[in-house]
Design a protein around this motif. Structure first.
Motif, PDB file in Angstrom:
ATOM      1  N   LEU A 278      71.902  53.110  35.136  1.00  0.00           N
ATOM      2  CA  LEU A 278      71.510  52.639  33.816  1.00  0.00           C
ATOM      3  C   LEU A 278      71.312  53.481  32.639  1.00  0.00           C
ATOM      4  N   PHE A 279      70.606  54.657  32.993  1.00  0.00           N
ATOM      5  CA  PHE A 279      70.486  55.605  31.854  1.00  0.00           C
ATOM      6  C   PHE A 279      71.706  56.775  31.983  1.00  0.00           C
ATOM      7  N   SER A 280      72.577  56.458  32.023  1.00  0.00           N
ATOM      8  CA  SER A 280      73.952  57.467  32.165  1.00  0.00           C
ATOM      9  C   SER A 280      74.007  57.915  30.910  1.00  0.00           C
ATOM     10  N   PHE A 281      73.991  56.994  29.699  1.00  0.00           N
ATOM     11  CA  PHE A 281      74.060  57.434  28.380  1.00  0.00           C
ATOM     12  C   PHE A 281      72.757  57.506  27.673  1.00  0.00           C
ATOM     13  N   THR A 408      80.237  50.312  31.460  1.00  0.00           N
ATOM     14  CA  THR A 408      79.912  50.434  32.691  1.00  0.00           C
ATOM     15  C   THR A 408      78.472  49.910  32.950  1.00  0.00           C
ATOM     16  N   ILE A 409      77.508  49.720  31.868  1.00  0.00           N
ATOM     17  CA  ILE A 409      76.357  49.447  32.201  1.00  0.00           C
ATOM     18  C   ILE A 409      75.886  48.136  31.390  1.00  0.00           C
ATOM     19  N   ARG A 410      76.953  47.516  30.853  1.00  0.00           N
ATOM     20  CA  ARG A 410      76.627  46.401  30.116  1.00  0.00           C
ATOM     21  C   ARG A 410      75.890  45.333  30.823  1.00  0.00           C
ATOM     22  N   SER A 411      76.338  44.768  32.077  1.00  0.00           N
ATOM     23  CA  SER A 411      75.812  43.703  32.714  1.00  0.00           C
ATOM     24  C   SER A 411      74.269  43.831  32.924  1.00  0.00           C
ATOM     25  N   ALA A 412      73.977  45.152  33.310  1.00  0.00           N
ATOM     26  CA  ALA A 412      72.527  45.408  33.821  1.00  0.00           C
ATOM     27  C   ALA A 412      71.712  45.680  32.308  1.00  0.00           C
ATOM     28  N   ALA A 413      72.326  46.250  31.476  1.00  0.00           N
ATOM     29  CA  ALA A 413      71.520  46.557  30.275  1.00  0.00           C
ATOM     30  C   ALA A 413      71.356  45.173  29.381  1.00  0.00           C
ATOM     31  N   VAL A 414      72.436  44.342  29.379  1.00  0.00           N
ATOM     32  CA  VAL A 414      72.280  43.086  28.638  1.00  0.00           C
ATOM     33  C   VAL A 414      71.250  42.452  29.366  1.00  0.00           C
ATOM     34  N   ALA A 415      71.173  42.331  30.558  1.00  0.00           N
ATOM     35  CA  ALA A 415      69.873  41.638  31.421  1.00  0.00           C
ATOM     36  C   ALA A 415      68.666  42.058  31.074  1.00  0.00           C
ATOM     37  N   GLU A 490      73.407  61.434  22.731  1.00  0.00           N
ATOM     38  CA  GLU A 490      72.640  61.905  23.733  1.00  0.00           C
ATOM     39  C   GLU A 490      72.902  63.513  23.836  1.00  0.00           C
ATOM     40  N   LYS A 491      74.098  64.007  23.730  1.00  0.00           N
ATOM     41  CA  LYS A 491      74.186  65.416  23.278  1.00  0.00           C
ATOM     42  C   LYS A 491      73.424  65.929  22.203  1.00  0.00           C
ATOM     43  N   LYS A 492      73.455  65.418  21.080  1.00  0.00           N
ATOM     44  CA  LYS A 492      72.579  65.844  19.810  1.00  0.00           C
ATOM     45  C   LYS A 492      71.144  65.895  20.299  1.00  0.00           C
ATOM     46  N   HIS A 493      70.811  64.756  21.041  1.00  0.00           N
ATOM     47  CA  HIS A 493      69.433  64.848  21.656  1.00  0.00           C
ATOM     48  C   HIS A 493      68.807  66.189  22.205  1.00  0.00           C
ATOM     49  N   HIS A 494      69.738  66.334  23.366  1.00  0.00           N
ATOM     50  CA  HIS A 494      69.762  67.519  24.265  1.00  0.00           C
ATOM     51  C   HIS A 494      69.706  68.916  23.613  1.00  0.00           C
TER      52      HIS A 494
END
Length: 497
Positions: A278-281, A408-415, A490-494
């Motif tokens: 879920l938190f891959s991005f 790849t995470i749309r179903s779970a994230a939308v839910a 995510e890269k900028k955050h890191h």
């Protein structure tokens, strides 16, 4: 124009029309309570075995939202395991069962027309079943539309889902008005701090029968949706995610013509992402999606929609059912503003302008309860508040939720995002009546009227800041480009850390 190069617009629009019928049911089911709640309250006030309090009525009026939370929470699992199409068919069946059960909750177990605590529980169970259908439809309908729509018109097509939701609310306002006919809503009298009684002059038909017809009327639409959804194709992106490339290419070709292979290639590139956690991005994409849902409900719109006749009645401006229908027409017109401008103006500007418009309307209602003004002012303020929501947070929130999450995470994230939406919908709807009726000092009951709308106005201002600071603009981007957007963030955050 339907050509092999461009794909068939007729095919695209026909399957989107079926999907938005789920949005119409969503609106119908959530707003049917607005016309039925007074008759329902009067019916259960006659129960001999328990006291039907203000709080119980608030929970009963909002019980469908418990199902909405459950339905949205499992929508990701169903959408991933069964697909978008089968999940929508399940939602249709649940809508139908709920309509019949709410019409006749006594079926098989209880004596008809005899209110009791057990019957109240049965009624709420049927409403929760319908709520599960709403929860599924609310998450999967915009997801399905976003996954079949070309990127250049995706925002417009997903906005049509919100139009269908509002149209469903308008239809049920009108149906409730026709069902009520020459009958009148019961007169409810306060006999204690939180206790009420039905005035003897109240129309017995609305207490025993009227509310049943209102709930039962949904069954016709639910049956039509369940049948029609069997004839639409599965989402091409779901087909690609599950390895059914040939079927995905067939659907993409019918919609996009010669660009189908290129689109399928882009989809398959996102599917090759190794990690599908879920938190891959990053956390931020989930946070933004959740907070969009939270703010859409925390601004208080559904408290207004569910209790519109009661609110207008308290303002003393004629027939409250007529005013509710007028508000429904206004809502339709301003939803069309979003439909026709979302691809030109973008998502963020509409959300920010709408937030400020809602704040003006909410503060207008609050002020109307502090100083003596013409009754028309709070009515106009309510209309402004509602109209501002309809061209902004109403449709645009659904557009963003359907498109900001990577494939790849749309179903779970939308839910998750939609589950939070229904949780806050339940919180707002179940607390509105108690807050609206709060009393304090010399202000008496008007204290609650001021407090609740001032609170919603302040939340609207906070929502505008959130959109400005954290929400990305997605206009014109493909769903596959969203993966790169969040990867880069995510890269900028890191790097900053």
């Amino acid at each position: 124009m339907n050509t092999q190069d461009n794909g068939s617009k007729l095919y695209l629009y026909s399957i989107v029309c079926v999907a938005v019928l789920g949005g119409l049911l969503f609106g119908y089911d959530t707003a049917v309570i607005s016309g039925a709640e007074k008759g329902l309250q009067a019916f259960f006030l006659g129960a001999p075995d328990f006291v039907y309090t203000d709080m119980i009525h608030g929970l009963t009026s909002s019980s469908a939202l418990i199902g909405c939370i459950l339905g949205s929470a499992i929508s990701g699992l169903l959408a991933s395991r069964l697909g978008r199409k089968k999940s929508l068919a399940i939602a249709g069946v649940l809508f139908f069962l709920s309509a019949l059960g709410s019409y006749n909750p006594e079926f098989f177990f209880f004596d008809y027309g005899q209110p009791s605590l057990s019957l109240l529980v049965a009624f709420n169970v049927y409403r929760i079943i319908g709520g599960i259908g709403v929860g599924l439809a609310s998450a999967i309908c915009p997801m399905y539309i976003a996954e079949v729509a070309p990127s250049n018109i995706r925002g417009t097509l997903v906005s049509w889902n919100q139009f269908a939701i509002i149209f469903g609310q308008l239809v049920v306002y009108f149906v409730n008005f026709l069902i009520l006919g020459d009958h009148t809503n019961p007169v409810i009298e306060r006999i204690g701090e939180t206790l009420y009684a039905v005035h003897p002059s109240s129309d017995p038909w609305t207490i025993q029968t009227g509310w049943r017809y209102m709930f039962g009327s949904e069954g016709f639409v639910a049956l039509a949706f369940t049948i029609l959804v069997c004839f639409v194709p599965e989402s091409p992106r779901y087909l690609a995610l599950t390895g059914k490339d040939t079927k995905a290419l067939y659907v993409l070709t019918k919609i996009n013509g010669s660009k189908a292979k290129e689109i399928l290639h882009e989809i398959k590139n996102t599917v090759t992402v190794k990690s599908e956690r879920l938190f891959s991005f990053g956390v931020m994409v989930i946070f933004v999606g959740v907070m969009l849902s939270v703010f859409q409900q925390a601004v208080g719109i559904n408290a207004v929609l569910y209790y519109a006749p009661r609110i207008f009645d308290s303002m003393g401006m004629g027939n409250p059912m007529v005013q509710t229908v007028i508000m429904g027409v206004v809502n339709i017109l301003f939803t069309l503003v979003a439909v026709f401008t979302v691809e030109k103006l973008g998502r963020k500007p509409l959300l920010i302008w709408g937030s400020f418009g809602m704040a003006i309307g909410a503060f207008g209602v609050a002020i109307s309860n502090i100083v003596e003004v013409h009754p028309l002012m709070p009515v106009i303020s309510i209309m402004v508040y509602s109209a501002a929501f309809m061209f902004s947070w109403g449709p645009i929130c659904w557009v963003l939720i359907s498109e900001i999450f990577p494939n790849t995470i749309r179903s779970a994230a939308v839910a998750i995002a939609v589950a939070f939406q229904w949780i806050f919908n339940f919180i707002v709807s179940s607390t509105f009546v108690p807050m609206y009726n709060m009393r304090a000092g010399d202000m008496g009951e008007s204290f609650g009227h001021v407090f609740v709308y001032a609170l919603y106005g302040a939340i609207c201002i906070l929502a505008a800041w959130f959109v400005y600071a954290l929400v990305p603009e997605t206009k014109g981007k493909t769903l596959e480009e969203m993966s790169a957007l969040w990867r880069n963030r995510e890269k900028k955050h890191h790097k900053i850390r």
